[in-house]
Design a protein around this motif. Sequence first.
Motif, PDB file in Angstrom:
ATOM      1  N   MET A   1       0.831  -1.168   0.000  1.00  0.00           N
ATOM      2  CA  MET A   1       0.000   0.000   0.000  1.00  0.00           C
ATOM      3  C   MET A   1       0.883   1.241   0.000  1.00  0.00           C
ATOM      4  O   MET A   1       1.797   1.364   0.797  1.00  0.00           O
ATOM      5  CB  MET A   1      -0.914  -0.019   1.221  1.00  0.00           C
ATOM      6  N   GLU A   2       0.579   2.183  -0.872  1.00  0.00           N
ATOM      7  CA  GLU A   2       1.365   3.396  -0.999  1.00  0.00           C
ATOM      8  C   GLU A   2       0.870   4.457  -0.023  1.00  0.00           C
ATOM      9  O   GLU A   2      -0.317   4.626   0.195  1.00  0.00           O
ATOM     10  CB  GLU A   2       1.248   3.928  -2.420  1.00  0.00           C
ATOM     11  N   THR A   3       1.809   5.189   0.568  1.00  0.00           N
ATOM     12  CA  THR A   3       1.467   6.248   1.501  1.00  0.00           C
ATOM     13  C   THR A   3       1.414   7.575   0.764  1.00  0.00           C
ATOM     14  O   THR A   3       2.333   7.915   0.035  1.00  0.00           O
ATOM     15  CB  THR A   3       2.522   6.333   2.629  1.00  0.00           C
ATOM     16  N   GLN A   4       0.337   8.317   0.933  1.00  0.00           N
ATOM     17  CA  GLN A   4       0.206   9.635   0.335  1.00  0.00           C
ATOM     18  C   GLN A   4       0.645  10.696   1.319  1.00  0.00           C
ATOM     19  O   GLN A   4       0.451  10.566   2.516  1.00  0.00           O
ATOM     20  CB  GLN A   4      -1.248   9.916  -0.043  1.00  0.00           C
ATOM     21  N   THR A   5       1.232  11.762   0.785  1.00  0.00           N
ATOM     22  CA  THR A   5       1.582  12.901   1.607  1.00  0.00           C
ATOM     23  C   THR A   5       0.334  13.752   1.781  1.00  0.00           C
ATOM     24  O   THR A   5      -0.299  14.135   0.803  1.00  0.00           O
ATOM     25  CB  THR A   5       2.684  13.738   0.933  1.00  0.00           C
ATOM     26  N   LEU A   6      -0.021  14.007   3.019  1.00  0.00           N
ATOM     27  CA  LEU A   6      -1.205  14.826   3.302  1.00  0.00           C
ATOM     28  C   LEU A   6      -0.855  16.300   3.220  1.00  0.00           C
ATOM     29  O   LEU A   6       0.287  16.692   3.453  1.00  0.00           O
ATOM     30  CB  LEU A   6      -1.735  14.503   4.699  1.00  0.00           C
ATOM     31  N   PRO A   7      -1.849  17.136   2.896  1.00  0.00           N
ATOM     32  CA  PRO A   7      -1.600  18.579   2.919  1.00  0.00           C
ATOM     33  C   PRO A   7      -1.310  19.022   4.350  1.00  0.00           C
ATOM     34  O   PRO A   7      -1.618  18.328   5.308  1.00  0.00           O
ATOM     35  CB  PRO A   7      -2.896  19.188   2.397  1.00  0.00           C
ATOM     36  N   SER A   8      -0.725  20.202   4.476  1.00  0.00           N
ATOM     37  CA  SER A   8      -0.391  20.705   5.811  1.00  0.00           C
ATOM     38  C   SER A   8      -1.661  20.901   6.648  1.00  0.00           C
ATOM     39  O   SER A   8      -2.769  21.011   6.117  1.00  0.00           O
ATOM     40  CB  SER A   8       0.393  22.010   5.703  1.00  0.00           C
ATOM     41  N   LEU A   9      -1.475  20.952   7.942  1.00  0.00           N
ATOM     42  CA  LEU A   9      -2.581  21.105   8.882  1.00  0.00           C
ATOM     43  C   LEU A   9      -3.393  22.351   8.536  1.00  0.00           C
ATOM     44  O   LEU A   9      -2.842  23.409   8.276  1.00  0.00           O
ATOM     45  CB  LEU A   9      -2.041  21.214  10.305  1.00  0.00           C
ATOM     46  N   GLY A  10      -4.705  22.216   8.487  1.00  0.00           N
ATOM     47  CA  GLY A  10      -5.577  23.333   8.154  1.00  0.00           C
ATOM     48  C   GLY A  10      -5.828  23.493   6.666  1.00  0.00           C
ATOM     49  O   GLY A  10      -6.507  24.413   6.247  1.00  0.00           O
ATOM     50  N   HIS A  11      -5.294  22.591   5.863  1.00  0.00           N
ATOM     51  CA  HIS A  11      -5.485  22.637   4.413  1.00  0.00           C
ATOM     52  C   HIS A  11      -6.129  21.325   3.941  1.00  0.00           C
ATOM     53  O   HIS A  11      -6.011  20.308   4.590  1.00  0.00           O
ATOM     54  CB  HIS A  11      -4.147  22.823   3.688  1.00  0.00           C
ATOM     55  N   ALA A  12      -6.797  21.399   2.813  1.00  0.00           N
ATOM     56  CA  ALA A  12      -7.408  20.212   2.216  1.00  0.00           C
ATOM     57  C   ALA A  12      -7.156  20.240   0.710  1.00  0.00           C
ATOM     58  O   ALA A  12      -7.154  21.309   0.101  1.00  0.00           O
ATOM     59  CB  ALA A  12      -8.906  20.181   2.489  1.00  0.00           C
ATOM     60  N   GLU A  13      -6.943  19.074   0.145  1.00  0.00           N
ATOM     61  CA  GLU A  13      -6.811  18.961  -1.302  1.00  0.00           C
ATOM     62  C   GLU A  13      -8.142  18.504  -1.866  1.00  0.00           C
ATOM     63  O   GLU A  13      -8.769  17.591  -1.347  1.00  0.00           O
ATOM     64  CB  GLU A  13      -5.715  17.968  -1.676  1.00  0.00           C
ATOM     65  N   VAL A  14      -8.582  19.169  -2.929  1.00  0.00           N
ATOM     66  CA  VAL A  14      -9.849  18.869  -3.580  1.00  0.00           C
ATOM     67  C   VAL A  14      -9.551  18.508  -5.027  1.00  0.00           C
ATOM     68  O   VAL A  14      -8.797  19.218  -5.703  1.00  0.00           O
ATOM     69  CB  VAL A  14     -10.800  20.098  -3.529  1.00  0.00           C
ATOM     70  N   ARG A  15     -10.135  17.427  -5.498  1.00  0.00           N
ATOM     71  CA  ARG A  15      -9.984  17.011  -6.894  1.00  0.00           C
ATOM     72  C   ARG A  15     -11.326  17.145  -7.595  1.00  0.00           C
ATOM     73  O   ARG A  15     -12.333  16.643  -7.115  1.00  0.00           O
ATOM     74  CB  ARG A  15      -9.510  15.569  -6.973  1.00  0.00           C
ATOM     75  N   ILE A  16     -11.318  17.827  -8.732  1.00  0.00           N
ATOM     76  CA  ILE A  16     -12.531  18.037  -9.521  1.00  0.00           C
ATOM     77  C   ILE A  16     -12.307  17.409 -10.886  1.00  0.00           C
ATOM     78  O   ILE A  16     -11.296  17.680 -11.531  1.00  0.00           O
ATOM     79  CB  ILE A  16     -12.826  19.546  -9.689  1.00  0.00           C
ATOM     80  N   ILE A  17     -13.237  16.597 -11.324  1.00  0.00           N
ATOM     81  CA  ILE A  17     -13.184  16.029 -12.675  1.00  0.00           C
ATOM     82  C   ILE A  17     -14.466  16.431 -13.378  1.00  0.00           C
ATOM     83  O   ILE A  17     -15.557  16.208 -12.865  1.00  0.00           O
ATOM     84  CB  ILE A  17     -13.033  14.498 -12.648  1.00  0.00           C
TER      85      ILE A  17
END
Length: 85
Positions: A1-17
């Motif tokens: 299982m691959e580990t993803q790097t999370l965004p910094s605390l207080g931030h979120a990544e959003v993906r739109i398709i």
Amino acid sequence: METQTLPSLGHAEVRIIAHTPEAARAVAEALRRCFAGAEQRSYPALDGDTRLHLTVDTATPASLDRSRPAAIRPSAGTGAHSDEI
């Protein structure tokens, strides 16, 4: 299982398709009205669709008077995520 790097605390990544870049940008603009610090990266998706990634600062509300160029920061990460290739 691959580990993803999370965004910094207080931030979120959003993906739109979306089928069109305009549709993806409309969703991104709506998020920018709610959250500060939106970072945008755009990539082609399968079948000619558009994939847009945003990093938003969930701890800071958007400023009512900020201009669009001020809302876009230089990209901290580039390329597709490993699960999107």
